[in-house]
Design a protein around this motif. Sequence first.
Motif, short mmCIF file in Angstrom:
data_model
loop_
_atom_site.label_atom_id
_atom_site.label_comp_id
_atom_site.label_asym_id
_atom_site.label_seq_id
_atom_site.Cartn_x
_atom_site.Cartn_y
_atom_site.Cartn_z
N GLY A 150 0.81 -1.21 0.00
CA GLY A 150 0.00 0.00 0.00
C GLY A 150 0.85 1.26 0.00
N ARG A 151 0.33 2.31 -0.61
CA ARG A 151 1.07 3.57 -0.75
C ARG A 151 1.35 4.20 0.62
NH1 ARG A 151 -2.51 7.20 -4.29
NH2 ARG A 151 -0.87 8.69 -3.82
N HIS A 152 0.39 4.11 1.53
CA HIS A 152 0.57 4.71 2.85
C HIS A 152 1.76 4.09 3.58
CE1 HIS A 152 -0.41 6.61 6.61
NE2 HIS A 152 -0.61 5.45 7.23
N ILE A 221 16.56 26.18 29.82
CA ILE A 221 17.17 25.37 28.77
C ILE A 221 17.28 23.91 29.18
CG2 ILE A 221 19.33 25.00 27.48
CD1 ILE A 221 19.75 27.98 27.48
N ASN A 222 17.45 23.66 30.49
CA ASN A 222 17.66 22.29 30.95
C ASN A 222 16.37 21.54 31.25
OD1 ASN A 222 20.50 22.54 30.87
ND2 ASN A 222 20.44 23.70 32.78
N LYS A 223 15.26 22.18 31.05
CA LYS A 223 13.98 21.52 31.34
C LYS A 223 13.80 20.32 30.42
CE LYS A 223 9.02 22.34 31.58
NZ LYS A 223 7.93 23.34 31.39
N PRO A 224 13.49 19.13 30.95
CA PRO A 224 13.30 17.94 30.11
C PRO A 224 12.18 18.16 29.11
CG PRO A 224 13.46 17.35 32.43
CD PRO A 224 13.33 18.83 32.38
N LYS A 225 12.35 17.64 27.91
CA LYS A 225 11.33 17.75 26.86
C LYS A 225 10.56 16.44 26.76
CE LYS A 225 13.44 21.59 26.07
NZ LYS A 225 14.56 21.34 26.95
N ARG A 226 9.27 16.55 26.57
CA ARG A 226 8.43 15.36 26.39
C ARG A 226 7.82 15.43 25.00
NH1 ARG A 226 4.35 13.11 29.81
NH2 ARG A 226 5.42 11.16 29.32
N ILE A 227 7.91 14.33 24.28
CA ILE A 227 7.39 14.26 22.91
C ILE A 227 6.41 13.11 22.81
CG2 ILE A 227 7.99 13.93 20.48
CD1 ILE A 227 10.87 14.86 22.51
N LEU A 228 5.30 13.34 22.11
CA LEU A 228 4.33 12.29 21.84
C LEU A 228 4.22 12.09 20.34
CD1 LEU A 228 2.11 10.29 22.68
CD2 LEU A 228 0.47 12.17 22.59
N LEU A 229 4.51 10.89 19.87
CA LEU A 229 4.37 10.53 18.46
C LEU A 229 3.08 9.73 18.30
CD1 LEU A 229 5.32 10.12 15.50
CD2 LEU A 229 6.62 8.13 16.31
N ILE A 230 2.19 10.20 17.42
CA ILE A 230 0.94 9.50 17.13
C ILE A 230 0.97 9.10 15.66
CG2 ILE A 230 -1.57 9.62 17.15
CD1 ILE A 230 -1.38 11.85 19.21
N ASP A 231 1.18 7.81 15.40
CA ASP A 231 1.33 7.32 14.03
C ASP A 231 0.92 5.86 13.98
OD1 ASP A 231 2.15 6.52 11.48
OD2 ASP A 231 3.95 7.75 11.52
N ASP A 232 -0.02 5.54 13.11
CA ASP A 232 -0.50 4.16 13.04
C ASP A 232 0.55 3.21 12.50
OD1 ASP A 232 -0.86 5.49 10.50
OD2 ASP A 232 -1.96 3.74 9.82
N GLU A 233 1.63 3.76 11.91
CA GLU A 233 2.69 2.90 11.40
C GLU A 233 4.04 3.32 11.97
OE1 GLU A 233 2.54 2.34 7.17
OE2 GLU A 233 0.87 0.96 7.42
N ARG A 288 -2.57 10.75 8.27
CA ARG A 288 -3.39 9.58 7.96
C ARG A 288 -3.13 8.50 9.00
NH1 ARG A 288 -3.57 8.93 1.42
NH2 ARG A 288 -3.36 11.13 0.88
N LEU A 289 -4.08 8.35 9.90
CA LEU A 289 -3.94 7.35 10.96
C LEU A 289 -4.82 6.14 10.71
CD1 LEU A 289 -4.07 9.83 13.97
CD2 LEU A 289 -2.04 8.68 13.10
N ASN A 290 -5.45 6.11 9.54
CA ASN A 290 -6.38 5.02 9.24
C ASN A 290 -5.93 4.20 8.05
OD1 ASN A 290 -8.64 3.56 9.97
ND2 ASN A 290 -10.05 4.78 8.74
N GLY A 291 -4.63 4.20 7.78
CA GLY A 291 -4.03 3.34 6.76
C GLY A 291 -4.67 3.44 5.39
N LEU A 292 -4.86 2.29 4.75
CA LEU A 292 -5.38 2.22 3.39
C LEU A 292 -6.79 2.79 3.27
CD1 LEU A 292 -4.16 -1.36 2.40
CD2 LEU A 292 -3.22 0.81 1.60
N ASP A 293 -7.52 2.84 4.37
CA ASP A 293 -8.89 3.34 4.34
C ASP A 293 -8.95 4.81 3.96
OD1 ASP A 293 -9.65 0.84 5.10
OD2 ASP A 293 -10.00 1.33 7.19
N GLU A 294 -7.81 5.51 4.01
CA GLU A 294 -7.80 6.94 3.69
C GLU A 294 -7.07 7.24 2.38
OE1 GLU A 294 -7.95 9.72 7.33
OE2 GLU A 294 -6.45 8.23 7.86
N ASP A 295 -6.68 6.21 1.65
CA ASP A 295 -5.94 6.43 0.42
C ASP A 295 -6.71 7.25 -0.61
OD1 ASP A 295 -3.56 5.38 1.11
OD2 ASP A 295 -3.64 3.62 -0.19
N GLU A 296 -8.04 7.11 -0.63
CA GLU A 296 -8.84 7.81 -1.63
C GLU A 296 -9.51 9.07 -1.06
OE1 GLU A 296 -8.60 6.80 -4.68
OE2 GLU A 296 -7.36 5.14 -3.96
N ASN A 297 -9.18 9.43 0.16
CA ASN A 297 -9.79 10.62 0.77
C ASN A 297 -9.31 11.89 0.09
OD1 ASN A 297 -11.21 12.25 2.54
ND2 ASN A 297 -9.59 12.24 4.08
#
Length: 552
Positions: A150-152, A221-233, A288-297
């Motif tokens: 799939g392209r995604h 500058i020394n404050k810890p950084k928090r990162i959230l990654l939201i990715d279905d893949e 695109r967090l819904n994979g192939l279901d969003e290819d034609e959106n």
Amino acid sequence: MERTYILGNNKFMEELGGTFIEIPNLINEAEIHNWVIELFRVNEINKVVVEIGENPLLSLQIGYHIRLSIENIRNGTLVPILYISKLSLNSIMLQTEIYSQILVTKGVFFSEYDLQSNKMEIENLNGLNEREYLIKFLKVIHIQPDETVGRHSLANIWGAYAMDKASNANALSDELEFKKKLYFKYVAAFNNIDKLKPSLQNVIEDNKKPIKFNFKISGNINKPKRILLIDDEASKGWGTVLRKVFKTSPAEDFVVINEKVKDFESFSEASKRIIESEKFDLYLVDLRLNGLDEDENLKTEDFSGMKVLKKIKSLNKGNQVIVFTASNKVWNLKALLDAGADDYYMKESPEYNFSNAISKQNYKDFKENVDKCFERSYLREIFTEWKNTQSKNTNTDRRFIAESDTALDIAWEQIKENYLDFGFLTLFQSIENIANKLYIIDDYNDSLEGETTIDKTDSAKHEWLMTFVKDKQNGDYFSPGKLNQESQRKPTTIYKVSCLFKIKYKKDEAFLKKIGKLNKLRNDIAHGGTKNSATKEDLMKILSILGEIRSR
């Protein structure tokens, strides 16, 4: 025949001389890749002869893996390859279809089995040189992607690889399955041709140092950084690469949500809790967090990532969000920014195959945007205080509530665009307006709202109950106490504000000093000519003071 390797399964191939290597039963691309790489790793090979026997496709794929393994065997990809078979060329082409393209590329030869002729051909074999590789091999063949992926998924796999390479993070192991597929190696080869040039090898190795982020943040500058990654893949490479890219952040502060969803409500309860309850300096959200279901959106508003972006911003408009997208359509990117995205990162796709220079610039832009988001992560705290102030709306003067609502909205728009001074002045002006409105001047007894009397000791001198205290360093202020020579003959706005909080709201002198200091900052900003400007802390204080009035 020295350093000539004969690859086959039939004994007649041994008669050609050279070193005979039997081709094992290789059943997929990963096994072919591993076998070819190991063959070149342990042997010094100048020429390759491959038998096309019972499995013509495997024989041709071996040739492709030799030619496309630049990252692994460098100039070994340029060796001449002679295919020998008892089958006719026409028969081989019918069985292998598009893969037979390799037979018409420079440095690849085909001959039907004839011992004497084959020996002479081997003696005269010549491979490719670096200049010919692109024009006479890469641009002659065409390898299609795996349709089941799939392209995604392809965009995610390739995008992660592109960032890994551009950042010099080297997070993706050569043992990852997708790096062994012909399509991946084919697309990657276009950007790896420079590795065939010995004159550039030292330069390439010197540039392998990882590119680090500045990780600056307002005030600490020394404050810890928090990162959230939201990715279905995220498991396709992004999680690995980005965790390495953000390596100065503690491992537990890089959180990954790897779920296929159509909107926020589709997340698991655990993931919704993370998004709604935990605080992050940066959110990285795939469009695109819904994979192939969003290819034609076709509608940006309908993308799952857009819905998640809006949810994150609804929780706190100060949340810093970068959206990852493979789309380069202007209307999509504009829609993301209009919806509140602080920026976007263009995921590279094998369909476009950007040059190394473009990949590095793309990563550089991402790095700068991340640093900007870290610097602006203080907005989350300001918005929390802003929201708290907005929620305090019990003051009986509804006109003031309406007016200060407008001031709050205007100030936030200024603050989020990094115009902190303008936001500060807007909020301070709102406080001054209410003080001016409530303070009623009279020749003998001024009052607040016509109810609370403010005594004067001498109507002729117009001396006031509140004493004017000069403090050039921190800001002049009005304090309760004895009259002195600095007493004002006419009530100023800061005097009215001070009376409001001291007499009406019963605040102590420490609170009045705070107002005086903020008033000094207000004057410095308004009059210009100084380096003083509003900080996060100043905005938090002025919002808190405005909240005091709104809640009365």
